[in-house]
Design an enzyme around this catalytic site. Structure first.
Site, mmCIF file in Angstrom:
data_model
loop_
_atom_site.group_PDB
_atom_site.id
_atom_site.type_symbol
_atom_site.label_atom_id
_atom_site.label_comp_id
_atom_site.label_asym_id
_atom_site.label_seq_id
_atom_site.Cartn_x
_atom_site.Cartn_y
_atom_site.Cartn_z
ATOM 1 N N ARG A 282 -0.570 -30.685 7.670
ATOM 2 C CA ARG A 282 -1.059 -29.409 8.198
ATOM 3 C C ARG A 282 -1.134 -28.360 7.104
ATOM 4 O O ARG A 282 -2.101 -27.593 7.036
ATOM 5 C CB ARG A 282 -0.146 -28.935 9.325
ATOM 6 C CG ARG A 282 -0.139 -29.906 10.495
ATOM 7 C CD ARG A 282 0.946 -29.623 11.481
ATOM 8 N NE ARG A 282 0.960 -30.673 12.497
ATOM 9 C CZ ARG A 282 2.050 -31.068 13.111
ATOM 10 N NH1 ARG A 282 3.214 -30.503 12.834
ATOM 11 N NH2 ARG A 282 1.990 -32.015 14.022
ATOM 12 N N ARG B 37 6.583 0.338 8.571
ATOM 13 C CA ARG B 37 6.742 1.306 9.655
ATOM 14 C C ARG B 37 7.414 0.686 10.885
ATOM 15 O O ARG B 37 7.680 1.381 11.866
ATOM 16 C CB ARG B 37 5.387 1.886 10.052
ATOM 17 C CG ARG B 37 4.786 2.750 8.949
ATOM 18 C CD ARG B 37 3.437 3.311 9.332
ATOM 19 N NE ARG B 37 2.934 4.197 8.287
ATOM 20 C CZ ARG B 37 1.646 4.348 7.999
ATOM 21 N NH1 ARG B 37 0.730 3.676 8.676
ATOM 22 N NH2 ARG B 37 1.275 5.166 7.040
ATOM 23 N N GLY C 157 -2.552 -5.925 8.054
ATOM 24 C CA GLY C 157 -3.714 -5.877 7.162
ATOM 25 C C GLY C 157 -3.479 -6.583 5.847
ATOM 26 O O GLY C 157 -4.318 -7.369 5.388
ATOM 27 N N ASP D 197 0.858 -1.180 0.000
ATOM 28 C CA ASP D 197 0.000 0.000 0.000
ATOM 29 C C ASP D 197 0.898 1.234 0.000
ATOM 30 O O ASP D 197 2.123 1.127 -0.126
ATOM 31 C CB ASP D 197 -0.977 -0.028 1.178
ATOM 32 C CG ASP D 197 -0.323 0.189 2.535
ATOM 33 O OD1 ASP D 197 0.919 0.279 2.616
ATOM 34 O OD2 ASP D 197 -1.064 0.270 3.536
ATOM 35 N N HIS E 93 8.100 -24.921 8.421
ATOM 36 C CA HIS E 93 6.948 -25.590 9.028
ATOM 37 C C HIS E 93 5.637 -25.359 8.298
ATOM 38 O O HIS E 93 4.739 -26.202 8.381
ATOM 39 C CB HIS E 93 6.777 -25.132 10.479
ATOM 40 C CG HIS E 93 7.903 -25.549 11.365
ATOM 41 N ND1 HIS E 93 7.907 -25.300 12.711
ATOM 42 C CD2 HIS E 93 9.068 -26.200 11.104
ATOM 43 C CE1 HIS E 93 9.023 -25.773 13.250
ATOM 44 N NE2 HIS E 93 9.747 -26.316 12.287
ATOM 45 N N ASN E 94 5.495 -24.216 7.631
ATOM 46 C CA ASN E 94 4.210 -23.854 7.043
ATOM 47 C C ASN E 94 4.236 -23.783 5.529
ATOM 48 O O ASN E 94 3.217 -23.485 4.927
ATOM 49 C CB ASN E 94 3.739 -22.503 7.599
ATOM 50 C CG ASN E 94 3.778 -22.467 9.105
ATOM 51 O OD1 ASN E 94 4.573 -21.752 9.682
ATOM 52 N ND2 ASN E 94 2.950 -23.257 9.754
ATOM 53 N N GLY F 96 2.125 -4.543 8.220
ATOM 54 C CA GLY F 96 2.176 -5.890 7.660
ATOM 55 C C GLY F 96 0.950 -6.714 8.020
ATOM 56 O O GLY F 96 0.699 -7.753 7.412
ATOM 57 N N CYS G 13 2.747 -3.426 4.074
ATOM 58 C CA CYS G 13 1.913 -2.278 4.422
ATOM 59 C C CYS G 13 2.554 -1.659 5.653
ATOM 60 O O CYS G 13 3.672 -2.025 6.021
ATOM 61 C CB CYS G 13 0.445 -2.664 4.624
ATOM 62 S SG CYS G 13 0.032 -3.674 6.058
#
Length: 150
Positions: free
Chosen positions: A138, A111, A72, A10, A100-101, A70, A67
């Site tokens: 997972r 910011r 939103g 953004d 892991h993900n 981070g 953003c």
């Protein structure tokens, strides 16, 4: 290894996005810049959705969402089940998000962190492989929420 990386931000993070894009290109990566490119106020969900859609369409292997905090934009990216976006603020969390993900997108708060920490997070993210094994089931649930038990 070179990757195709989509970047989206953004207005609060467009300067950090531009710096990261230049740095990634200099490192040999192919960068897909999804905007925004100026200080005029825009809505971060629009850019998060663009990034999630680019991942789903195979236009990029990885993404970096930015953003002010981070938070939103990470929520917006994660509305697309093909995207697994992790909000990170230091290299260890970026690495764990991959291990892991199997995160394919990281979100950074312009910011909250500077360019050097952002680069360290992106480097850790790109250099870390998914561990698979027990983590695979997972990740499949994350990408297919309708199959997860209630």
């Amino acid at each position: 290894m070179s990757h195709r990386i989509a970047l989206a931000s953004d207005h609060a993070a467009y300067e950090l996005k531009a710096e990261l894009a230049d740095w990634l290109r200099a490192a040999g990566h192919d960068v897909l810049d999804l905007g925004t490119n100026g200080p005029e106020s825009v809505d971060y969900p629009d850019y998060g959705f663009r990034l999630g859609n680019a991942i789903e369409a195979g236009e990029a292997t990885f993404g970096v969402a930015l953003c002010g905090s981070g938070i939103g934009i990470s929520i917006a990216v994660n509305r697309n089940p093909a995207a697994r976006c992790a909000l990170v603020s230091e290299p260890l969390s970026a690495s764990l998000a991959r291990q892991h993900n199997d995160a394919n997108v990281i979100a950074l708060g312009a910011r909250l962190i500077g360019i050097e920490m952002a680069k360290a997070c992106v480097t850790s993210f790109l250099e870390t492989a998914f561990l698979g094994d027990r983590h695979q089931r997972r990740v499949e649930k994350l990408s297919n929420p309708e199959r997860s038990p209630a």
